[in-house]
Design an enzyme around this catalytic site. Sequence first.
Site, PDB file in Angstrom:
ATOM      1  N   CYS A  78       0.830  -1.203   0.000  1.00 44.89           N
ATOM      2  CA  CYS A  78       0.000   0.000   0.000  1.00 44.89           C
ATOM      3  C   CYS A  78       0.870   1.261   0.000  1.00 44.89           C
ATOM      4  CB  CYS A  78      -1.005  -0.055   1.143  1.00 44.89           C
ATOM      5  SG  CYS A  78      -2.408   1.070   0.934  1.00 44.89           S
ATOM      6  N   ILE A 133      -7.379  -1.101   1.286  1.00 45.41           N
ATOM      7  CA  ILE A 133      -7.750   0.021   2.152  1.00 45.41           C
ATOM      8  C   ILE A 133      -7.066   1.273   1.610  1.00 45.41           C
ATOM      9  CG2 ILE A 133      -7.708   0.966   4.497  1.00 45.41           C
ATOM     10  CD1 ILE A 133      -7.318  -1.978   5.483  1.00 45.41           C
ATOM     11  N   HIS A 169      -3.195  -5.376   1.381  1.00 43.21           N
ATOM     12  CA  HIS A 169      -2.589  -5.584   2.703  1.00 43.21           C
ATOM     13  C   HIS A 169      -2.525  -7.069   3.063  1.00 43.21           C
ATOM     14  CE1 HIS A 169      -2.385  -1.416   4.199  1.00 43.21           C
ATOM     15  NE2 HIS A 169      -3.397  -1.218   3.368  1.00 43.21           N
ATOM     16  N   GLU A 171      -0.700  -8.479   5.189  1.00 36.22           N
ATOM     17  CA  GLU A 171      -0.455  -8.634   6.625  1.00 36.22           C
ATOM     18  C   GLU A 171      -1.740  -8.657   7.441  1.00 36.22           C
ATOM     19  OE1 GLU A 171      -0.788  -4.210   6.039  1.00 36.22           O
ATOM     20  OE2 GLU A 171      -0.109  -5.923   4.865  1.00 36.22           O
TER      21      GLU A 171
END
Length: 187
Positions: A78, A133, A169, A171
Amino acid sequence: MKIGVSGIQGDFREHKVMLERLGVEVLVVRKPEELDEVEGLVIPGGESTTMIRIMKMVNLYEKLKEKILSGFPVFGTCAGMILLSKEVVNFKQDSLGVIDIKVERNAYGRQVDSFETDVEIKGFDKSYRAIFIRAPKVVDYGNDVEVLSIYEDAPILLRQKKVLVASFHPELTEDTRVHEYFLSMVK
């Protein structure tokens, strides 16, 4: 193997936890000299302009760029993708310019427009649940850049030499495969 996670700003804790689940020793990197203690670095999501500003203040920016240009493996997610890109097209900001991509910040909408979707990733035997996001969108990339995944005609996971970037993302999922892919680049 010891991997660094940039702890300047952003969701570095989640990357640290993911890498530790894979049995990797992790160092949260905040100073330039700490780059010499790790074999690769993850740059997390967060606020890219803030990250760049702080990296320059603590003299991490130039040292990191120099290391990456000499083959140091790095993975940006990101905002990390924005930091590593050659150019940001819709906002005037510095970037490290170490992967030949042009990105548009927040191209998939604001925080309230966040979403999850299944994507196919080259070399993975089953689909991957990607979380977006305020994600950047790759609007152009060079011939030496390998596209590993696409969402709605836009590349979302790309690699050039030892630089890996993701719009999403990884993670924030339980799926470790993207981090495993990065670790395979480090070995």
